[in-house]
Design a protein around this motif. Structure first.
Motif, PDB file in Angstrom:
ATOM      1  N   ARG A  61     -42.810   1.297  38.911  1.00 46.08           N
ATOM      2  CA  ARG A  61     -43.520   2.507  38.495  1.00 46.08           C
ATOM      3  C   ARG A  61     -44.959   2.525  38.992  1.00 46.08           C
ATOM      4  N   GLY A  62     -45.666   1.421  38.853  1.00 44.07           N
ATOM      5  CA  GLY A  62     -47.047   1.372  39.314  1.00 44.07           C
ATOM      6  C   GLY A  62     -47.167   1.570  40.807  1.00 44.07           C
ATOM      7  N   ARG A  63     -46.201   1.022  41.539  1.00 44.70           N
ATOM      8  CA  ARG A  63     -46.242   1.151  42.998  1.00 44.70           C
ATOM      9  C   ARG A  63     -46.018   2.598  43.414  1.00 44.70           C
ATOM     10  N   ARG A  64     -45.176   3.319  42.652  1.00 42.70           N
ATOM     11  CA  ARG A  64     -44.938   4.723  42.994  1.00 42.70           C
ATOM     12  C   ARG A  64     -46.236   5.529  42.887  1.00 42.70           C
ATOM     13  N   VAL A  65     -47.035   5.215  41.882  1.00 43.12           N
ATOM     14  CA  VAL A  65     -48.326   5.902  41.729  1.00 43.12           C
ATOM     15  C   VAL A  65     -49.229   5.585  42.914  1.00 43.12           C
ATOM     16  N   LEU A  66     -49.287   4.288  43.299  1.00 48.59           N
ATOM     17  CA  LEU A  66     -50.110   3.897  44.446  1.00 48.59           C
ATOM     18  C   LEU A  66     -49.628   4.572  45.726  1.00 48.59           C
ATOM     19  N   ASP A  67     -48.305   4.693  45.865  1.00 49.61           N
ATOM     20  CA  ASP A  67     -47.766   5.359  47.053  1.00 49.61           C
ATOM     21  C   ASP A  67     -48.249   6.807  47.135  1.00 49.61           C
ATOM     22  N   ARG A  68     -48.240   7.482  45.989  1.00 49.99           N
ATOM     23  CA  ARG A  68     -48.684   8.871  46.015  1.00 49.99           C
ATOM     24  C   ARG A  68     -50.178   8.957  46.331  1.00 49.99           C
ATOM     25  N   VAL A  69     -50.965   8.043  45.770  1.00 50.14           N
ATOM     26  CA  VAL A  69     -52.403   8.039  46.047  1.00 50.14           C
ATOM     27  C   VAL A  69     -52.646   7.772  47.527  1.00 50.14           C
ATOM     28  N   ALA A  70     -51.873   6.839  48.097  1.00 47.67           N
ATOM     29  CA  ALA A  70     -52.036   6.489  49.509  1.00 47.67           C
ATOM     30  C   ALA A  70     -51.365   7.494  50.437  1.00 47.67           C
ATOM     31  N   MET A  71     -50.705   8.511  49.854  1.00 42.96           N
ATOM     32  CA  MET A  71     -50.033   9.567  50.628  1.00 42.96           C
ATOM     33  C   MET A  71     -48.955   8.999  51.537  1.00 42.96           C
ATOM     34  N   ARG A  72     -48.248   7.969  51.037  1.00 44.66           N
ATOM     35  CA  ARG A  72     -47.124   7.453  51.803  1.00 44.66           C
ATOM     36  C   ARG A  72     -45.998   8.485  51.791  1.00 44.66           C
ATOM     37  N   THR A  73     -45.339   8.643  52.912  1.00 44.44           N
ATOM     38  CA  THR A  73     -44.288   9.652  53.014  1.00 44.44           C
ATOM     39  C   THR A  73     -43.046   9.191  52.255  1.00 44.44           C
ATOM     40  N   SER A  74     -42.181  10.170  51.936  1.00 42.57           N
ATOM     41  CA  SER A  74     -40.928   9.818  51.267  1.00 42.57           C
ATOM     42  C   SER A  74     -40.090   8.910  52.147  1.00 42.57           C
ATOM     43  N   ALA A  75     -40.151   9.107  53.478  1.00 46.92           N
ATOM     44  CA  ALA A  75     -39.398   8.244  54.394  1.00 46.92           C
ATOM     45  C   ALA A  75     -39.883   6.801  54.297  1.00 46.92           C
ATOM     46  N   GLU A  76     -41.193   6.617  54.174  1.00 46.36           N
ATOM     47  CA  GLU A  76     -41.731   5.258  54.038  1.00 46.36           C
ATOM     48  C   GLU A  76     -41.293   4.629  52.719  1.00 46.36           C
ATOM     49  N   ARG A  77     -41.262   5.410  51.649  1.00 42.79           N
ATOM     50  CA  ARG A  77     -40.843   4.860  50.353  1.00 42.79           C
ATOM     51  C   ARG A  77     -39.361   4.484  50.379  1.00 42.79           C
ATOM     52  N   ARG A  78     -38.519   5.364  50.969  1.00 42.04           N
ATOM     53  CA  ARG A  78     -37.078   5.054  51.036  1.00 42.04           C
ATOM     54  C   ARG A  78     -36.829   3.829  51.904  1.00 42.04           C
ATOM     55  N   SER A  79     -37.559   3.742  53.001  1.00 38.97           N
ATOM     56  CA  SER A  79     -37.365   2.621  53.919  1.00 38.97           C
ATOM     57  C   SER A  79     -37.783   1.301  53.264  1.00 38.97           C
ATOM     58  N   ALA A  80     -38.839   1.349  52.467  1.00 41.14           N
ATOM     59  CA  ALA A  80     -39.299   0.131  51.806  1.00 41.14           C
ATOM     60  C   ALA A  80     -38.234  -0.434  50.882  1.00 41.14           C
ATOM     61  N   GLY A  81     -37.421   0.436  50.280  1.00 38.21           N
ATOM     62  CA  GLY A  81     -36.366  -0.039  49.394  1.00 38.21           C
ATOM     63  C   GLY A  81     -35.229  -0.728  50.108  1.00 38.21           C
ATOM     64  N   LEU A  82     -35.149  -0.567  51.429  1.00 40.10           N
ATOM     65  CA  LEU A  82     -34.080  -1.189  52.215  1.00 40.10           C
ATOM     66  C   LEU A  82     -34.547  -2.450  52.944  1.00 40.10           C
ATOM     67  N   SER A  83     -35.844  -2.626  53.055  1.00 44.27           N
ATOM     68  CA  SER A  83     -36.365  -3.792  53.784  1.00 44.27           C
ATOM     69  C   SER A  83     -35.918  -5.125  53.201  1.00 44.27           C
ATOM     70  N   PRO A  84     -35.876  -5.305  51.864  1.00 48.38           N
ATOM     71  CA  PRO A  84     -35.415  -6.600  51.340  1.00 48.38           C
ATOM     72  C   PRO A  84     -33.996  -6.948  51.765  1.00 48.38           C
ATOM     73  N   ALA A  85     -33.112  -5.956  51.846  1.00 48.52           N
ATOM     74  CA  ALA A  85     -31.738  -6.231  52.271  1.00 48.52           C
ATOM     75  C   ALA A  85     -31.708  -6.685  53.722  1.00 48.52           C
ATOM     76  N   ILE A  86     -32.505  -6.042  54.564  1.00 50.99           N
ATOM     77  CA  ILE A  86     -32.544  -6.434  55.970  1.00 50.99           C
ATOM     78  C   ILE A  86     -33.094  -7.853  56.106  1.00 50.99           C
ATOM     79  N   ALA A  87     -34.134  -8.167  55.341  1.00 52.62           N
ATOM     80  CA  ALA A  87     -34.718  -9.509  55.404  1.00 52.62           C
ATOM     81  C   ALA A  87     -33.729 -10.563  54.934  1.00 52.62           C
ATOM     82  N   ARG A  88     -32.921 -10.233  53.933  1.00 54.56           N
ATOM     83  CA  ARG A  88     -31.956 -11.199  53.414  1.00 54.56           C
ATOM     84  C   ARG A  88     -30.803 -11.416  54.387  1.00 54.56           C
TER      85      ARG A  88
END
Length: 388
Positions: A61-88
């Motif tokens: 939840r806190g990171r979502r607020v920071l993402d909005r403040v930093a104006m991260r795009t929805s594509a960047e937020r969705r992609s971040a959720g998949l990075s751990p799987a790729i790393a694993r």
């Protein structure tokens, strides 16, 4: 080599073409992992094993607020959720199923330096193509060099959106071993029509209900079995009552695959009355029609999207204009009158399914595309070297 399959929802009853392909590719030696936002029906789709089925993570939840403040795009937020799987998994290749999943994983794949392949299935190219999705696809198309579509119709859609790379047309396959061919009944008795699909505008069930009402008095005993659920089911049930055909229509809702196969075995004619919806959604390719042809059912279908590519070439002249209930009723009547010809039609349909839609054969085609993608990225030796 390891392949990470990316899909938003894994195990959907209407998307067995994804679950089957993942399993078939694993059988061919491409170790299959899956990452999805949600997973369903594990009792019916036990592959891959739990340790190879990952869930995409969401930002706290806190990171979502920071993402909005930093104006991260929805594509960047969705992609971040998949990075751990790729790393694993550290896959050799990422295969995204549906355009929206490919747009989700695009940035994560690029950052990890993993080549990516995207498959478009239909609704991802015909529905909801607003400015945001078009921008996502434009960025995606600059990254991927290979795309799979399930029909020539969808290949045209990809090209119209500006994609200039390689396109491979590979239908979503069906498991022929599940679909026992049975000789059609040449005897008398009232015919049994069947409709299988989500009850949404583009599937055209309302057109079929009107066509049922328009059949001549000699077909007054024809019955219709409807398998599938959706947002317009209540409206279709009301329409059947208003047309006076409710007693001849059985609405069964969504069913598991084994019960769908049983329904195909007892039906006489499959009707696929698809049409282009107000929002542009059309058939990418009809898996239901493939399954009916493999079973030996006559198919009455409309000339919509990629649906004609599913029908054997010798029968495509019978396709009905979409959205025309009268023409649909007339074609159903012609097929019902030609009961003596059902056996020949059944054999044509089964042969076409074996030639074009066998899931195991199609998985081999996808595996060859994997090799092409990895060779271009330097992940595999050249074909000539492997042969040597």
């Amino acid at each position: 080599m390891t392949v990470l399959h990316v899909v938003r929802k894994f195990g959907e009853l209407s998307e067995t073409f994804v679950t089957d392909l993942v399993a078939d590719l694993d059988e061919l030696g491409w170790e299959s992992w899956v990452v999805a936002r949600s997973v369903a029906n594990r009792d019916r789709f036990p592959f891959p094993p739990p340790e190879r089925l990952l869930t995409a993570t969401g930002p706290p939840r806190g990171r979502r607020v920071l993402d909005r403040v930093a104006m991260r795009t929805s594509a960047e937020r969705r992609s971040a959720g998949l990075s751990p799987a790729i790393a694993r998994v550290r896959p050799a290749l990422i295969h995204a199923h549906f355009g929206w999943a490919a747009a989700d994983v695009r940035l994560a794949a690029a950052r990890a330096g993993v080549p990516m392949l995207a498959t478009f299935h239909g609704s991802d190219l015909t529905a909801g193509l607003g400015p945001g999705r078009r921008r996502d696809y434009a960025r995606l198309f600059r990254q991927v060099d290979h795309v799979i579509t399930v029909s020539r119709f969808l290949e045209g859609r990809v090209r119209s959106l500006g994609y200039e790379g390689a396109v491979h047309v590979v239908p979503g396959g069906v498991r022929l071993s599940r679909l026992r061919f049975r000789e059609p009944s040449a005897g008398g008795g009232d015919a049994r029509l069947i409709f299988i699909g989500r009850q949404i505008e583009c599937k055209g069930l309302d057109m079929l209900l009107q066509a049922l009402c328009l059949l001549g008095p000699e077909h007054a005993g024809v019955r219709l079995e409807v398998i599938g659920d959706g947002p317009v089911r209540a409206a279709n049930e009301r329409l059947a009552a208003d047309l006076g055909v409710a007693a001849r229509v059985e609405f069964r809702g969504a069913l598991p695959k084994d019960q769908v196969v049983e329904a195909l075995q007892r039906a006489d004619v499959l009707v696929a009355p698809s049409r282009t919806a107000a929002g542009g959604q059309a058939e990418g390719r009809s898996v239901v029609a493939m399954e009916a042809l493999a079973t030996g059912l006559p198919v009455v279908a409309t000339d919509n999207g990629g649906l004609p590519e599913t029908i054997p070439p010798s029968l495509r002249h019978e396709l009905v204009p979409e959205g025309d209930a009268g023409a649909l009723a007339a074609q159903i009547g012609r097929v019902l009158h030609d009961r003596a010809g059902w056996s020949a039609r059944a054999r044509v349909g089964r042969a076409w399914a074996e030639e074009q839609f066998d899931s195991e054969l199609l998985a081999r085609r996808v595996a060859r595309i994997y090799e092409a993608v990895l060779e271009e990225g330097g992940r595999l030796p050249a074909a000539s070297s492997r042969a040597a």
